[in-house]
Design a protein around this motif. Structure first.
Motif, mmCIF file in Angstrom:
data_model
loop_
_atom_site.group_PDB
_atom_site.id
_atom_site.type_symbol
_atom_site.label_atom_id
_atom_site.label_comp_id
_atom_site.label_asym_id
_atom_site.label_seq_id
_atom_site.Cartn_x
_atom_site.Cartn_y
_atom_site.Cartn_z
ATOM 1 N N PRO A 48 -9.794 -2.801 9.622
ATOM 2 C CA PRO A 48 -10.647 -3.840 10.124
ATOM 3 C C PRO A 48 -11.169 -3.735 11.463
ATOM 4 C CG PRO A 48 -8.895 -5.111 9.213
ATOM 5 C CD PRO A 48 -8.412 -3.732 9.352
ATOM 6 N N THR A 49 -12.325 -4.238 11.999
ATOM 7 C CA THR A 49 -12.753 -3.958 13.450
ATOM 8 C C THR A 49 -12.112 -5.252 14.152
ATOM 9 O OG1 THR A 49 -14.744 -2.903 12.804
ATOM 10 C CG2 THR A 49 -14.702 -4.170 14.966
ATOM 11 N N TRP A 50 -11.137 -5.258 15.122
ATOM 12 C CA TRP A 50 -10.801 -6.281 15.810
ATOM 13 C C TRP A 50 -11.255 -6.323 17.175
ATOM 14 C CZ3 TRP A 50 -8.298 -9.003 12.181
ATOM 15 C CH2 TRP A 50 -7.421 -8.303 11.164
ATOM 16 N N LEU A 51 -11.792 -7.500 17.707
ATOM 17 C CA LEU A 51 -12.573 -7.566 18.776
ATOM 18 C C LEU A 51 -11.992 -8.938 19.436
ATOM 19 C CD1 LEU A 51 -16.150 -7.273 17.579
ATOM 20 C CD2 LEU A 51 -14.922 -5.580 18.617
ATOM 21 N N ALA A 52 -11.651 -8.629 20.891
ATOM 22 C CA ALA A 52 -11.344 -10.010 21.758
ATOM 23 C C ALA A 52 -12.608 -10.425 22.189
ATOM 24 C CB ALA A 52 -10.647 -9.308 22.907
ATOM 25 N N GLY A 53 -12.691 -11.878 21.957
ATOM 26 C CA GLY A 53 -13.768 -12.411 22.395
ATOM 27 C C GLY A 53 -13.770 -14.156 22.385
ATOM 28 N N ASP A 54 -14.628 -14.596 22.997
ATOM 29 C CA ASP A 54 -14.667 -16.390 22.924
ATOM 30 C C ASP A 54 -15.390 -16.791 21.793
ATOM 31 O OD1 ASP A 54 -15.038 -18.926 23.001
ATOM 32 O OD2 ASP A 54 -15.268 -18.780 25.216
ATOM 33 N N LEU A 55 -15.006 -17.340 20.725
ATOM 34 C CA LEU A 55 -15.951 -17.721 19.504
ATOM 35 C C LEU A 55 -16.868 -18.797 19.951
ATOM 36 C CD1 LEU A 55 -13.320 -18.603 17.256
ATOM 37 C CD2 LEU A 55 -14.475 -16.723 16.856
ATOM 38 N N ALA A 56 -16.974 -19.527 21.178
ATOM 39 C CA ALA A 56 -17.835 -20.131 21.544
ATOM 40 C C ALA A 56 -19.152 -19.531 21.992
ATOM 41 C CB ALA A 56 -17.465 -21.023 22.784
ATOM 42 N N GLU A 57 -18.992 -18.031 22.419
ATOM 43 C CA GLU A 57 -20.040 -17.264 22.737
ATOM 44 C C GLU A 57 -20.315 -16.134 21.799
ATOM 45 O OE1 GLU A 57 -18.836 -15.995 26.672
ATOM 46 O OE2 GLU A 57 -19.094 -18.042 27.507
ATOM 47 N N LEU A 58 -19.995 -16.441 20.655
ATOM 48 C CA LEU A 58 -19.900 -15.484 19.638
ATOM 49 C C LEU A 58 -21.347 -14.837 19.398
ATOM 50 C CD1 LEU A 58 -18.034 -14.079 17.305
ATOM 51 C CD2 LEU A 58 -19.142 -15.932 15.853
ATOM 52 N N ASP A 59 -21.556 -13.438 19.687
ATOM 53 C CA ASP A 59 -22.743 -12.589 19.800
ATOM 54 C C ASP A 59 -22.334 -11.240 19.219
ATOM 55 O OD1 ASP A 59 -25.229 -11.520 20.021
ATOM 56 O OD2 ASP A 59 -25.011 -11.366 22.210
ATOM 57 N N PRO A 100 -23.979 -8.852 17.352
ATOM 58 C CA PRO A 100 -24.954 -7.797 17.511
ATOM 59 C C PRO A 100 -24.873 -7.378 18.908
ATOM 60 C CG PRO A 100 -26.081 -9.612 16.258
ATOM 61 C CD PRO A 100 -24.500 -10.155 16.802
ATOM 62 N N GLY A 101 -24.685 -8.150 19.845
ATOM 63 C CA GLY A 101 -24.529 -7.701 21.136
ATOM 64 C C GLY A 101 -23.251 -6.801 21.527
ATOM 65 N N ARG A 102 -22.473 -6.682 20.351
ATOM 66 C CA ARG A 102 -21.230 -5.899 20.465
ATOM 67 C C ARG A 102 -21.401 -4.908 19.551
ATOM 68 N NH1 ARG A 102 -15.916 -9.482 21.865
ATOM 69 N NH2 ARG A 102 -15.411 -7.179 22.195
#
Length: 205
Positions: free
Chosen positions: A95-106, A108-110
């Motif tokens: 899978p693709t695993w990404l560290a990030g804030d769900l409240a700022e989910l974007d 396409p920007g990644r």
């Protein structure tokens, strides 16, 4: 630029830096003992055909996303905790695993396609968000769903997030409940239920 609002999970791990590693080892131990740690993923698998795009929102160390990848889905997992993401990458390549804030989910920007057939948010993730970001998180789920997609969110009572408040936040974020359950094994939700599994669709679909 406004300062990002920290999640409650981040506050927990700042207060106890060993918490994330403990959480990883907890699920590794449970898996090694043969315990069932993927019941939520089986429900998600039953909702979609093979090759579906799945977002594991608050994926932790990857237990659900790994199962869904193994049975043939395209999985993206996002979690605010880089320790958990590192464990997911180590234990569950694919899978693709990404560290990030769900409240700022974007996504396409990644560089990740935005449209998912299903979003799963299990493990009480919604209750670990900062209360002021919950509505934005649910709106982000709506933005990342296909028009026919569904978001499945599960969490327990007594965690400072009333079920009626959650459903109001979901509605404000563009999500409509299709089905309310009290367990991941499909028991019906009642006014006495101490757990909620909400299957939500986009309000504009």
């Amino acid at each position: 630029m406004a300062e990002r609002i920290r999640s409650q999970w981040e506050d927990i791990t700042e207060a106890d830096p060993s918490h994330s590693s403990w959480y990883v080892e907890r699920f590794r131990t449970m898996a090694a003992q043969g315990q069932d740690i993927v019941g939520e993923a089986r429900l998600i698998d039953a909702m979609v055909g093979r090759g579906a795009r799945v977002l594991d929102a608050g994926c932790g160390p990857g237990r659900l996303g790994a199962y869904l990848h193994a049975v043939g889905h395209v999985v993206v997992g996002v979690d605010v905790d880089p320790v958990l993401i590192a464990a997911a990458e180590e234990d569950h390549p694919g899978p693709t695993w990404l560290a990030g804030d769900l409240a700022e989910l974007d996504l396409p920007g990644r560089g990740v396609a935005a449209e998912f057939d299903v979003i799963v948010c299990a493990g009480n993730v919604m209750t670990f968000l900062a209360p002021s970001t919950r509505r934005a998180t649910l709106a982000g789920f709506a933005r990342h769903l296909r028009s026919s997609g569904r978001a499945v969110v599960g969490f327990g009572a007594g965690r400072d997030y009333d079920f009626t408040e959650f459903l109001a936040d979901a509605a404000a974020g563009g999500l409509t409940p299709e089905l309310l359950l009290s367990t991941w094994d499909l028991r019906p939700f009642t006014e006495d239920s101490d757990f909620l599994v909400a299957v939500l669709s986009r309000s504009d679909s």
